[in-house]
Design an enzyme around this catalytic site. Structure first.
Site, PDB file in Angstrom:
ATOM      1  N   ASN A 238       0.844  -1.193   0.000  1.00  0.00           N
ATOM      2  CA  ASN A 238       0.000   0.000   0.000  1.00  0.00           C
ATOM      3  C   ASN A 238       0.880   1.243   0.000  1.00  0.00           C
ATOM      4  OD1 ASN A 238      -2.707   1.396   0.498  1.00  0.00           O
ATOM      5  ND2 ASN A 238      -1.363   2.270   2.034  1.00  0.00           N
ATOM      6  N   GLU A 239       0.762   2.021  -1.097  1.00  0.00           N
ATOM      7  CA  GLU A 239       1.469   3.307  -1.209  1.00  0.00           C
ATOM      8  C   GLU A 239       2.943   3.177  -0.859  1.00  0.00           C
ATOM      9  OE1 GLU A 239      -0.487   6.462   0.894  1.00  0.00           O
ATOM     10  OE2 GLU A 239      -2.100   6.462  -0.550  1.00  0.00           O
TER      11      GLU A 239
ATOM     12  N   LYS B  90     -12.055  10.188   8.063  1.00  0.00           N
ATOM     13  CA  LYS B  90     -12.652   9.971   6.736  1.00  0.00           C
ATOM     14  C   LYS B  90     -13.784   8.951   6.802  1.00  0.00           C
ATOM     15  CE  LYS B  90      -8.629  11.343   4.106  1.00  0.00           C
ATOM     16  NZ  LYS B  90      -7.738  11.465   5.299  1.00  0.00           N
TER      17      LYS B  90
ATOM     18  N   TYR C  55      -6.924  16.251  -0.280  1.00  0.00           N
ATOM     19  CA  TYR C  55      -5.574  16.701   0.041  1.00  0.00           C
ATOM     20  C   TYR C  55      -5.066  17.746  -0.947  1.00  0.00           C
ATOM     21  CZ  TYR C  55      -5.070  13.069   3.520  1.00  0.00           C
ATOM     22  OH  TYR C  55      -5.238  12.287   4.624  1.00  0.00           O
TER      23      TYR C  55
ATOM     24  N   TRP D  13     -12.370   5.136   1.512  1.00  0.00           N
ATOM     25  CA  TRP D  13     -11.499   5.167   2.680  1.00  0.00           C
ATOM     26  C   TRP D  13     -12.083   6.159   3.673  1.00  0.00           C
ATOM     27  CZ3 TRP D  13      -7.815   1.985   4.165  1.00  0.00           C
ATOM     28  CH2 TRP D  13      -7.060   2.334   5.295  1.00  0.00           C
TER      29      TRP D  13
ATOM     30  N   ASN E 204      -4.918   4.883  -4.939  1.00  0.00           N
ATOM     31  CA  ASN E 204      -5.465   5.704  -3.843  1.00  0.00           C
ATOM     32  C   ASN E 204      -5.407   7.161  -4.309  1.00  0.00           C
ATOM     33  OD1 ASN E 204      -5.271   3.279  -2.471  1.00  0.00           O
ATOM     34  ND2 ASN E 204      -3.635   3.934  -1.098  1.00  0.00           N
TER      35      ASN E 204
HETATM   36  C1  GCU Z   1      -3.459   6.815   2.366  1.00  0.00           C
HETATM   37  C2  GCU Z   1      -3.205   5.567   3.187  1.00  0.00           C
HETATM   38  C3  GCU Z   1      -4.176   5.392   4.318  1.00  0.00           C
HETATM   39  C4  GCU Z   1      -4.411   6.731   4.994  1.00  0.00           C
HETATM   40  C5  GCU Z   1      -5.092   7.623   3.968  1.00  0.00           C
HETATM   41  C6  GCU Z   1      -5.427   9.002   4.552  1.00  0.00           C
HETATM   42  O1  GCU Z   1      -4.048   6.525   1.178  1.00  0.00           O
HETATM   43  O2  GCU Z   1      -3.205   4.393   2.398  1.00  0.00           O
HETATM   44  O3  GCU Z   1      -3.629   4.438   5.220  1.00  0.00           O
HETATM   45  O4  GCU Z   1      -5.208   6.596   6.154  1.00  0.00           O
HETATM   46  O5  GCU Z   1      -4.197   7.861   2.898  1.00  0.00           O
HETATM   47  O6  GCU Z   1      -4.558   9.872   4.427  1.00  0.00           O
HETATM   48  O7  GCU Z   1      -6.514   9.139   5.132  1.00  0.00           O
END
Ligand code: GCU
Length: 728
Positions: free
Chosen positions: A363-364, A520, A425, A499, A419
């Site tokens: 992941n990322e 979130k 952001y 998410w 993602n």
């Molecule tokens: C990223 C990450 C998550 C994180 C999310 C966020 O994509 O994979 O683990 O919580 O961003 O910034 O809310």
């Protein structure tokens, strides 16, 4: 016959890194605890990024009755992140990985008095993942611990925490037949294997044919069979399995049992307000009830292996699952073996679950690491391991938004997902659409998904003019309305995962009016409140029974002459009443928008197909300050009036690209951004070296970039004054 004894009761917890030899002695002064347990239940969720990370001890005596058995094994279902098992003063095992089951045999060390001491550590490490991520790395024995007593001839218990039985159904949809291969691991001469009422006596494995097979068919009919295996000694194991066919098409998306089945759902972390990750089966069931209410047909169980009980619930409820290991954010050259061992355990322990469709490699992982050969090789090895252990499932990975779409890493897994957080952001909502359309046009032969997207919302904050970064429920709802439309227009997205379904702990966070929480979620951390956006997806996905939801119940005091009344519903027509007077009927789908005059206090009622929802709102003369989170940013928006701007000169209303096109103006903003970047270290490097991201930032206004970067009002005004002195 095996005997399983639960050992959750009767532990002494010692929050101290004492020498192993003395742990038992010290422990008598420890805190009496019951498992599941974490020592970060509170400090891991209160902000400050200061939760206790260290090595602690759990000590317990085994009674003679508990220790009885021909062969005795200890089973630990979750010890985060690294554990050592000491038994009667001897170290028997060390396990590195906080999310999987491991077992160790105690038999040869049994004595009159049996002292079990388990050290658990969530200390920093340069070789055990996760180490850098946006969630709390809780420490503790946070799942069940059991004793398993078996006869001398028994099924395998040690290797990668295996269940001892592996079931591979291969379905022939056309002939409605499944060929089911059952493999077992044991130390006996023979085994009786039973599937669907048929028993075969074999050495290790057997094949069964199920005619007119009852498919595991997602939410509609998640039918489960059982495979059982029994040794002459009496030891026996069993597992449920499902007969289904998953497939992905670059243009048509995901298919279940030969039918198009777009995976539309959410992600979930395994933690709860005030409880950390020490969850009970009832906690898992309560989460599943919320998932079923939402109507999601898929779950991304991020960012690690979840409890067996939760995969069982997904099997039973027909939820298609993305399972993954915590190879996340930052690649560690010394961590390669740990990624491989965590993946071996994930697949060994979860292979039989029909709900699991894909194995997530990372992941990322390029968020804070360059795409170098060591990182690529780590992914190749993981990908090969997955295919070797499980040729029946695809591999995937969740890519960070900054990752160039032509990066070689994207060619390693079978399928990919991104993602993306445009409109939260950075950037604007529409850039999500552009991103996927650009990717799909450039790589029409590749399967692509949307593995994360979301916007933080604190249910205390509200606005009639919601905007990115204001943490209001209204902005989160608008954000998801856009994403829902974007997704519905792109059926080739194999899976999309909001998410996150639940707010969760990230002790390093301190924003949106909460300490230590990522907000979130569509539902609050304690599960007590479903935010408005929850009902948007419920309206889109859950057709089981009609409902209407009035948005904005918590936005009571409204300083305006008329106001929007938004309704989410899975009905085709919604009627609205103000103080029992009908004011309008709208036909449509999912989102229904009314506007009404605000004269005083009003009772609002929405009705559709026999269901209704009500709320009370009122007109006020001054804005309710309690609804505003970022008052500084709000004031920037308020003070900034376009009339103050001389359009013949540059200003913060111009895009970064426009400003950079002028040598003098460009030099000024570059200097300002270089200063800002120097304060952000590794993430800034990833931005600087990323042409796609640079292009995207070039399209953003200077004001938007500055607010995104948290610039204060005075420095924004100062830059605007300087730019206004430069003729275009
Ligand atoms: C990223 C990450 C998550 C994180 C999310 C966020 O994509 O994979 O683990 O919580 O961003 O910034 O809310």
């Amino acid at each position: 016959m095996r005997k399983i004894t639960n050992l959750n009761e009767g532990w002494r917890f010692l929050k101290a890194d004492v020498p192993a030899e003395t742990a038992a002695a010290y422990a008598v002064r420890g805190e009496a605890v019951t498992l599941p347990h974490t020592w970060n239940a509170l400090d891991g969720q209160d902000g400050g990024n200061d939760y206790y990370r260290g090595r602690c001890w759990y000590v317990r005596e085994l009674s003679a009755e508990e220790a009885a058995g021909e062969r005795l094994f200890l089973e630990v279902n979750g010890a985060a992140m690294t554990a050592e098992v000491w038994f009667n003063g001897v170290k028997l095992a060390r396990h590195e990985g906080g999310y999987s089951c491991f077992r160790v045999e105690l038999t040869d060390r049994l004595s009159e008095k049996n002292i079990l001491a388990i050290s658990v550590s969530n200390e920093e490490s340069d070789q055990v993942y996760p180490q850098k991520a946006d969630f709390t790395f809780y420490g503790g024995l946070y799942r069940d611990v059991n004793l398993i007593a078996v006869p001398a001839e028994h099924f395998e218990l040690l290797k990668d925490g295996t269940p001892g039985i592996k079931v591979t159904p291969v379905v022939d949809l056309e002939n409605k037949r499944a060929v089911v291969t059952v493999e077992t691991w044991h130390n006996a001469e023979s085994v009786d294997i039973t599937v669907n009422g048929e028993t075969k006596s074999v050495e290790r494995s057997a094949e069964f044919v199920i005619e007119n097979v009852h498919l595991w068919d997602g939410l509609k009919d998640p039918y489960l069979y059982t495979a059982a295996a029994k040794l002459p000694s009496g030891d026996e194991v069993s597992t449920r399995f499902g007969c289904r066919v998953f497939a992905c098409d670059p243009e048509k998306g995901f298919f279940l049992n030969g039918c198009s089945y777009p995976l539309r759902g959410v992600s979930r972390h395994q933690d709860l307000k005030g409880r950390g990750n020490a969850l009970s089966v009832d906690d898992h069931k309560a989460d599943m009830d919320i998932i079923r209410e939402l109507g999601a047909n898929t779950l991304r169980l991020a960012h690690y292996q979840h409890a067996q009980e939760f995969y069982d619930l997904c099997d039973e409820n027909g939820i298609v699952v993305w399972a993954e290991i915590p190879y996340i954010t930052m690649h560690m050259p010394k961590g390669r073996e740990n990624t491989l061992s965590q993946m071996r355990e994930l697949i060994t322990q979860c292979y039989n679950h029909p709900c699991i469709a894909v194995w997530g490699l990372s992941n990322e992982i390029t968020a804070a690491s360059a795409v170098n050969e060591d990182l690529l090789e780590n992914h190749r090895l993981l990908n090969e391991l997955c295919h070797r252990m499980d040729p029946t499932r695809l591999t995937t990975m969740a890519d960070v938004f900054m990752l160039e779409i032509d990066s070689p890493i994207l060619e390693i897994p079978d399928i990919n997902s991104y993602n993306l957080y445009f409109g939260w952001y950075l950037g604007e909502l529409e850039q999500t659409d552009e991103f996927f359309d650009e990717y799909h046009a450039k790589y029409p032969e590749r399967v692509i998904g949307f593995s994360e997207y979301g916007a933080d919302a604190n249910p205390a904050f509200h606005s009639s003019r919601p905007e990115k970064g204001d943490y209001t429920e209204e902005y989160q709802a608008l954000y998801h309305e856009h994403m829902l439309r974007m997704i519905e227009a792109r059926p080739w997205l194999w899976a999309t995962h909001v998410w996150n379904l639940f707010d969760f702990a990230a002790d390093g966070r301190d924003e949106g009016g909460k300490h230590g929480e990522n907000q979130k979620g569509l539902v609050t951390f304690d599960r007590s409140l479903r935010k408005d956006a929850f009902y948007l997806y419920k309206a889109a996905w859950n057709k089981s029974e009609p409902f209407v939801h009035l948005c904005g119940k918590r936005y009571v005091n409204r300083c305006e002459e008329e106001t929007e009344i938004k309704v989410y519903s899975n009905c085709a027509e919604v009627r609205l009443y103000v103080d029992d007077t009908p004011v309008g009927t709208l036909s449509g789908r999912t989102v229904f928008r009314f506007r009404i005059p605000l004269l005083g206090e009003h009772m609002i009622r929405a009705e559709a197909e026999g269901c209704s929802d009500v709320m009370c709102i009122r007109r006020v003369s001054e804005p309710d300050e309690s609804y505003i989170f970022n008052k500084a940013a709000a004031s920037v928006t308020n003070w900034f009036d376009a009339d103050d701007i001389d359009p013949s000169c540059f200003s913060i209303q111009d895009t970064l690209g426009e400003i950079r096109s002028h040598p003098q103006a460009g030099a000024i903003v570059n200097a300002m951004m270089a200063k800002g970047a120097s304060e952000r270290g590794d993430v800034a490097d990833a931005v600087k070296d990323n042409p796609a991201l640079q292009r995207m930032m070039g399209r953003m206004t200077m004001l938007s970039l500055l607010k995104q970067g948290g610039a204060d009002e005075e420095s924004i005004k100062q830059l605007n004054r300087v730019l206004q002195g430069i003729k275009k």
